[in-house]
Enzyme design. Structure first.
Site, PDB file in Angstrom:
ATOM      1  CG  ASN A   9      -1.598   1.289   1.495  1.00 22.62           C
ATOM      2  OD1 ASN A   9      -1.740   2.108   0.575  1.00 22.62           O
ATOM      3  ND2 ASN A   9      -2.053   1.509   2.720  1.00 22.62           N
ATOM      4  CD1 TRP A  10       4.011   1.156  -2.611  1.00 25.06           C
ATOM      5  CD2 TRP A  10       3.844   2.058  -4.667  1.00 25.06           C
ATOM      6  NE1 TRP A  10       4.859   0.477  -3.443  1.00 25.06           N
ATOM      7  CE2 TRP A  10       4.790   1.007  -4.710  1.00 25.06           C
ATOM      8  CE3 TRP A  10       3.561   2.762  -5.839  1.00 25.06           C
ATOM      9  CZ2 TRP A  10       5.455   0.656  -5.882  1.00 25.06           C
ATOM     10  CZ3 TRP A  10       4.227   2.406  -7.005  1.00 25.06           C
ATOM     11  CH2 TRP A  10       5.165   1.367  -7.022  1.00 25.06           C
ATOM     12  CE  LYS A  11       0.190   3.436   4.763  1.00 32.39           C
ATOM     13  NZ  LYS A  11       0.273   3.571   6.208  1.00 32.39           N
ATOM     14  CG  HIS A  95      -5.652   2.497   5.133  1.00 35.17           C
ATOM     15  ND1 HIS A  95      -5.166   3.426   6.032  1.00 35.17           N
ATOM     16  CD2 HIS A  95      -4.694   1.541   5.017  1.00 35.17           C
ATOM     17  CE1 HIS A  95      -3.966   3.031   6.429  1.00 35.17           C
ATOM     18  NE2 HIS A  95      -3.652   1.901   5.836  1.00 35.17           N
ATOM     19  CD  GLU A  97      -2.576   5.879   6.581  1.00 37.09           C
ATOM     20  OE1 GLU A  97      -2.547   5.921   5.342  1.00 37.09           O
ATOM     21  OE2 GLU A  97      -1.708   5.302   7.261  1.00 37.09           O
ATOM     22  CD  GLU A 167      -3.566  -2.031   7.324  1.00 37.58           C
ATOM     23  OE1 GLU A 167      -2.490  -2.351   6.810  1.00 37.58           O
ATOM     24  OE2 GLU A 167      -4.122  -0.946   7.099  1.00 37.58           O
ATOM     25  N   GLY A 173       2.748   2.229  10.718  1.00 30.87           N
ATOM     26  CA  GLY A 173       3.794   3.234  10.549  1.00 30.87           C
ATOM     27  C   GLY A 173       4.523   3.592  11.831  1.00 30.87           C
ATOM     28  CB  SER A 213       5.159  -2.140  11.878  1.00 30.42           C
ATOM     29  OG  SER A 213       4.879  -0.768  12.136  1.00 30.42           O
ATOM     30  N   GLY A 234       2.806  -1.017   4.219  1.00 29.63           N
ATOM     31  CA  GLY A 234       3.048   0.359   3.806  1.00 29.63           C
ATOM     32  C   GLY A 234       4.527   0.587   3.553  1.00 29.63           C
ATOM     33  N   GLY A 235       5.212   1.119   4.555  1.00 25.82           N
ATOM     34  CA  GLY A 235       6.609   1.537   4.427  1.00 25.82           C
ATOM     35  C   GLY A 235       7.529   0.530   3.758  1.00 25.82           C
TER      36      GLY A 235
HETATM   37  P1  PGA Z   1       2.950   0.226   7.564  1.00 29.64           P
HETATM   38  O1  PGA Z   1       1.499   0.563   6.930  1.00 29.64           O
HETATM   39  O2  PGA Z   1       3.367  -1.104   6.987  1.00 29.64           O
HETATM   40  O3  PGA Z   1       3.827   1.358   7.104  1.00 29.64           O
HETATM   41  O4  PGA Z   1       2.779   0.156   9.037  1.00 29.64           O
HETATM   42  C1  PGA Z   1       0.531  -0.431   6.784  1.00 29.64           C
HETATM   43  C2  PGA Z   1      -0.744   0.155   6.217  1.00 29.64           C
HETATM   44  O5  PGA Z   1      -1.153   1.245   6.640  1.00 29.64           O
HETATM   45  O6  PGA Z   1      -1.380  -0.459   5.337  1.00 29.64           O
END
Ligand code: PGA
Length: 251
Positions: A9-11, A95, A97, A167, A173, A213, A234-235
């Protein structure tokens, strides 16, 4: 048997040139799709580059969001119909966010799930509790409530194909992964919820990811759990070597 699915998930990262470079760096080193599905979900502005670069490879492709109407006077939104025409396989919805910063409700997420299925794509439905909810030990009722509201009106056949991403917000993150036991416990609860709402077969088919994470260093332990079928990352999905280490976790 559920095929594992590791999704990036590149956000709000990457531009079209970086997208092409990334895909060129990974596309010949991905596992067979029947062993592990490798997926990148990118920002809408990168999807054309993603689709072109990924053509003919094992990389599955998806969007990070869409609207629930195919077309109309909805300035600034992304059409699920057009995403499907572009060849997208998946769309992330709900998500944390988007729930938090863009005030998305379960009702909207439910409409999006239906629109995505209607356009022959698969939703990746995110759920998860805040730190406050976990500290109050209310995480199970919170997540079960989200799932019930978000899948309302979906058929068993649709839910069999659905991907759910658990999640916990406190692990996103932050570098703070839920322990593999905490992750498994909730993924199992989600599967039981699907069994209660539908039936055993649907619960056995639905794929459940853990997200928060996930990194090359912890992916193996998480994936060894019986109810964890994948990761939403994500990251650690932004760098080719790290993404490759994640999708090739079985090697
Ligand atoms: P993260 O993000 O791996 O950077 O914790 C996961 C996500 O929000 O899908």
């Amino acid at each position: 048997m559920r095929t594992p699915i590791i999704a990036g998930n590149w956000k709000l990262h990457m531009n079209p040139e970086q997208t092409t470079e990334f895909v060129n760096a990974v596309k010949d080193k991905l596992p067979d799709s029947d062993k592990v599905e490798s997926l990148i979900c990118a920002p809408a502005v990168d999807l054309d580059a993603l689709r072109k670069a990924a053509a003919g490879s094992n990389l599955h492709i998806g969007a990070e969001n869409c609207y629930f109407e195919d077309e109309g006077a909805f300035t600034g939104e992304t059409s699920p119909k057009v995403l499907s025409e572009m060849g997208m396989n998946y769309v992330i919805i709900g998500h944390s966010e988007r729930r938090e910063y863009f005030h998305e409700t379960d009702e909207e997420i439910n409409k999006k799930a239906k629109a995505i299925f209607a356009n022959n794509m698969t939703p990746i439905l995110c759920c998860g509790e805040s730190l406050e909810t976990r500290e109050a030990n209310k995480q199970e009722e919170w997540v079960v409530g989200q799932i019930k509201a978000d899948v309302e009106g979906l058929t068993a056949e649709q839910v069999s194909k659905l991907v759910i991403a658990y999640e916990p917000i406190w692990a996103i993150g932050t570098g703070k992964t839920a322990s593999s036991d905490q992750a498994e416990e909730m993924c199992k609860t989600i599967r039981e919820t699907i069994k209660d709402l539908y039936n055993e077969e649907t619960a056995e088919n639905v794929r459940i990811q853990y997200g928060g994470s996930v990194k090359p260093a912890n992916v193996k332990e998480l994936m060894a759990k019986p109810d964890i079928d994948g990761g939403l990352v994500g990251g650690a999905s932004l760098v080719p070597d790290s993404f490759l280490a994640l999708v090739n976790y079985q090697d």
